[in-house]
Design a protein around this motif. Structure first.
Motif, PDB file in Angstrom:
ATOM      1  N   ASP A   5      16.605  13.268  23.244  1.00 13.22           N
ATOM      2  CA  ASP A   5      15.231  13.294  22.755  1.00 13.22           C
ATOM      3  C   ASP A   5      14.811  14.706  22.367  1.00 13.22           C
ATOM      4  O   ASP A   5      14.189  14.914  21.323  1.00 13.22           O
ATOM      5  CB  ASP A   5      14.259  12.675  23.747  1.00 13.22           C
ATOM      6  N   SER A   6      15.158  15.705  23.160  1.00 14.57           N
ATOM      7  CA  SER A   6      14.787  17.074  22.808  1.00 14.57           C
ATOM      8  C   SER A   6      15.572  17.557  21.587  1.00 14.57           C
ATOM      9  O   SER A   6      15.035  18.281  20.744  1.00 14.57           O
ATOM     10  CB  SER A   6      14.989  18.015  23.987  1.00 14.57           C
ATOM     11  N   LYS A   7      16.829  17.164  21.468  1.00 16.69           N
ATOM     12  CA  LYS A   7      17.639  17.523  20.294  1.00 16.69           C
ATOM     13  C   LYS A   7      17.064  16.887  19.037  1.00 16.69           C
ATOM     14  O   LYS A   7      16.930  17.542  17.996  1.00 16.69           O
ATOM     15  CB  LYS A   7      19.092  17.074  20.515  1.00 16.69           C
ATOM     16  N   PHE A   8      16.694  15.612  19.136  1.00 13.93           N
ATOM     17  CA  PHE A   8      16.103  14.916  17.997  1.00 13.93           C
ATOM     18  C   PHE A   8      14.807  15.592  17.566  1.00 13.93           C
ATOM     19  O   PHE A   8      14.584  15.852  16.385  1.00 13.93           O
ATOM     20  CB  PHE A   8      15.847  13.448  18.342  1.00 13.93           C
ATOM     21  N   MET A   9      13.939  15.883  18.529  1.00 19.57           N
ATOM     22  CA  MET A   9      12.651  16.501  18.205  1.00 19.57           C
ATOM     23  C   MET A   9      12.830  17.891  17.603  1.00 19.57           C
ATOM     24  O   MET A   9      12.122  18.260  16.668  1.00 19.57           O
ATOM     25  CB  MET A   9      11.762  16.578  19.444  1.00 19.57           C
ATOM     26  N   SER A  10      13.776  18.669  18.104  1.00 16.00           N
ATOM     27  CA  SER A  10      13.988  20.004  17.540  1.00 16.00           C
ATOM     28  C   SER A  10      14.503  19.919  16.106  1.00 16.00           C
ATOM     29  O   SER A  10      14.081  20.694  15.241  1.00 16.00           O
ATOM     30  CB  SER A  10      14.932  20.831  18.411  1.00 16.00           C
ATOM     31  N   LYS A  11      15.386  18.976  15.838  1.00 13.03           N
ATOM     32  CA  LYS A  11      15.892  18.793  14.473  1.00 13.03           C
ATOM     33  C   LYS A  11      14.791  18.242  13.562  1.00 13.03           C
ATOM     34  O   LYS A  11      14.697  18.627  12.391  1.00 13.03           O
ATOM     35  CB  LYS A  11      17.116  17.875  14.454  1.00 13.03           C
ATOM     36  N   LEU A  12      13.974  17.344  14.085  1.00 16.55           N
ATOM     37  CA  LEU A  12      12.854  16.823  13.304  1.00 16.55           C
ATOM     38  C   LEU A  12      11.898  17.957  12.941  1.00 16.55           C
ATOM     39  O   LEU A  12      11.465  18.078  11.791  1.00 16.55           O
ATOM     40  CB  LEU A  12      12.124  15.732  14.081  1.00 16.55           C
ATOM     41  N   HIS A  15      13.311  20.099  10.119  1.00 21.27           N
ATOM     42  CA  HIS A  15      13.313  19.490   8.787  1.00 21.27           C
ATOM     43  C   HIS A  15      11.926  19.058   8.310  1.00 21.27           C
ATOM     44  O   HIS A  15      11.780  18.657   7.154  1.00 21.27           O
ATOM     45  CB  HIS A  15      14.264  18.291   8.770  1.00 21.27           C
ATOM     46  N   THR A  16      10.921  19.136   9.157  1.00 18.66           N
ATOM     47  CA  THR A  16       9.582  18.661   8.806  1.00 18.66           C
ATOM     48  C   THR A  16       9.020  19.299   7.535  1.00 18.66           C
ATOM     49  O   THR A  16       8.521  18.572   6.672  1.00 18.66           O
ATOM     50  CB  THR A  16       8.620  18.834   9.994  1.00 18.66           C
ATOM     51  N   PRO A  17       9.081  20.619   7.348  1.00 12.56           N
ATOM     52  CA  PRO A  17       8.504  21.175   6.114  1.00 12.56           C
ATOM     53  C   PRO A  17       9.134  20.617   4.839  1.00 12.56           C
ATOM     54  O   PRO A  17       8.428  20.278   3.887  1.00 12.56           O
ATOM     55  CB  PRO A  17       8.769  22.684   6.240  1.00 12.56           C
ATOM     56  N   ARG A  18      10.451  20.469   4.818  1.00 20.16           N
ATOM     57  CA  ARG A  18      11.117  19.920   3.631  1.00 20.16           C
ATOM     58  C   ARG A  18      10.798  18.449   3.448  1.00 20.16           C
ATOM     59  O   ARG A  18      10.629  17.981   2.316  1.00 20.16           O
ATOM     60  CB  ARG A  18      12.628  20.145   3.728  1.00 20.16           C
ATOM     61  N   LEU A  19      10.736  17.709   4.545  1.00 21.21           N
ATOM     62  CA  LEU A  19      10.387  16.292   4.441  1.00 21.21           C
ATOM     63  C   LEU A  19       8.970  16.108   3.915  1.00 21.21           C
ATOM     64  O   LEU A  19       8.731  15.274   3.037  1.00 21.21           O
ATOM     65  CB  LEU A  19      10.548  15.598   5.803  1.00 21.21           C
ATOM     66  N   MET A  49       1.431  14.938  16.637  1.00 23.76           N
ATOM     67  CA  MET A  49       0.864  14.190  15.520  1.00 23.76           C
ATOM     68  C   MET A  49       1.709  14.382  14.263  1.00 23.76           C
ATOM     69  O   MET A  49       1.955  13.427  13.520  1.00 23.76           O
ATOM     70  CB  MET A  49      -0.578  14.621  15.254  1.00 23.76           C
ATOM     71  N   SER A  50       2.169  15.606  14.036  1.00 19.98           N
ATOM     72  CA  SER A  50       3.026  15.874  12.873  1.00 19.98           C
ATOM     73  C   SER A  50       4.320  15.074  12.960  1.00 19.98           C
ATOM     74  O   SER A  50       4.769  14.503  11.971  1.00 19.98           O
ATOM     75  CB  SER A  50       3.368  17.365  12.789  1.00 19.98           C
ATOM     76  N   ARG A  51       4.891  15.040  14.137  1.00 21.37           N
ATOM     77  CA  ARG A  51       6.127  14.272  14.322  1.00 21.37           C
ATOM     78  C   ARG A  51       5.899  12.795  14.031  1.00 21.37           C
ATOM     79  O   ARG A  51       6.716  12.151  13.364  1.00 21.37           O
ATOM     80  CB  ARG A  51       6.638  14.438  15.743  1.00 21.37           C
ATOM     81  N   GLY A  52       4.801  12.262  14.532  1.00 13.87           N
ATOM     82  CA  GLY A  52       4.493  10.851  14.289  1.00 13.87           C
ATOM     83  C   GLY A  52       4.317  10.543  12.818  1.00 13.87           C
ATOM     84  O   GLY A  52       4.816   9.527  12.310  1.00 13.87           O
ATOM     85  N   LEU A  53       3.621  11.421  12.107  1.00 13.73           N
ATOM     86  CA  LEU A  53       3.423  11.223  10.673  1.00 13.73           C
ATOM     87  C   LEU A  53       4.739  11.293   9.907  1.00 13.73           C
ATOM     88  O   LEU A  53       4.989  10.486   9.015  1.00 13.73           O
ATOM     89  CB  LEU A  53       2.443  12.255  10.126  1.00 13.73           C
ATOM     90  N   VAL A  54       5.575  12.254  10.255  1.00 16.08           N
ATOM     91  CA  VAL A  54       6.854  12.393   9.570  1.00 16.08           C
ATOM     92  C   VAL A  54       7.735  11.174   9.828  1.00 16.08           C
ATOM     93  O   VAL A  54       8.372  10.663   8.904  1.00 16.08           O
ATOM     94  CB  VAL A  54       7.567  13.705   9.979  1.00 16.08           C
ATOM     95  N   ILE A  55       7.744  10.680  11.043  1.00 18.20           N
ATOM     96  CA  ILE A  55       8.545   9.490  11.352  1.00 18.20           C
ATOM     97  C   ILE A  55       8.032   8.286  10.572  1.00 18.20           C
ATOM     98  O   ILE A  55       8.803   7.527   9.992  1.00 18.20           O
ATOM     99  CB  ILE A  55       8.564   9.220  12.864  1.00 18.20           C
TER     100      ILE A  55
END
Length: 105
Positions: A5-12, A15-19, A49-55
């Motif tokens: 979960d921490s690895k996934f969140m760090s990678k997310l 990549h968030t700005p490009r996504l 919130m940013s993570r939720g929106l990106v997902i």
């Protein structure tokens, strides 16, 4: 062993700005769907919130149904969250308290 979960969140987060740039650049009906999701964010969203929106946007972008993966509960005590989570293989859930502040994701 590593915490997935921490690895996934760090990678997310990485990549968030490009996504987000890609989501903002889409046109057509998909672009309208993505813009509707992106407009839900405040001007300075918290990281969760940013993570939720990106997902959410990523699922729309990939043509996946959000109904099976994402669940929202206004009152986690009354909405039988534990029963839903037992029945689901994989679910991202968000529960809100009475002040409408997110308490889990």
């Amino acid at each position: 062993m590593m915490q997935l979960d921490s690895k996934f969140m760090s990678k997310l987060d990485e990549h968030t700005p490009r996504l987000l740039k890609r989501f903002h650049s889409k046109g057509g009906s998909m672009g309208l769907k993505l813009q509707a999701i992106l407009l839900m964010a405040p001007s300075n969203p918290r990281i969760d919130m940013s993570r939720g929106l990106v997902i959410r946007c990523l699922m729309v972008y990939l043509g996946e149904s959000t109904d099976q993966l994402l669940k929202e509960y206004d009152d986690p005590d009354k909405d039988n969250v534990s029963q839903d989570l037992v029945a689901a293989r994989m679910t991202i859930y968000r529960a809100k308290n009475n002040a409408t502040e997110d308490i889990a994701m």
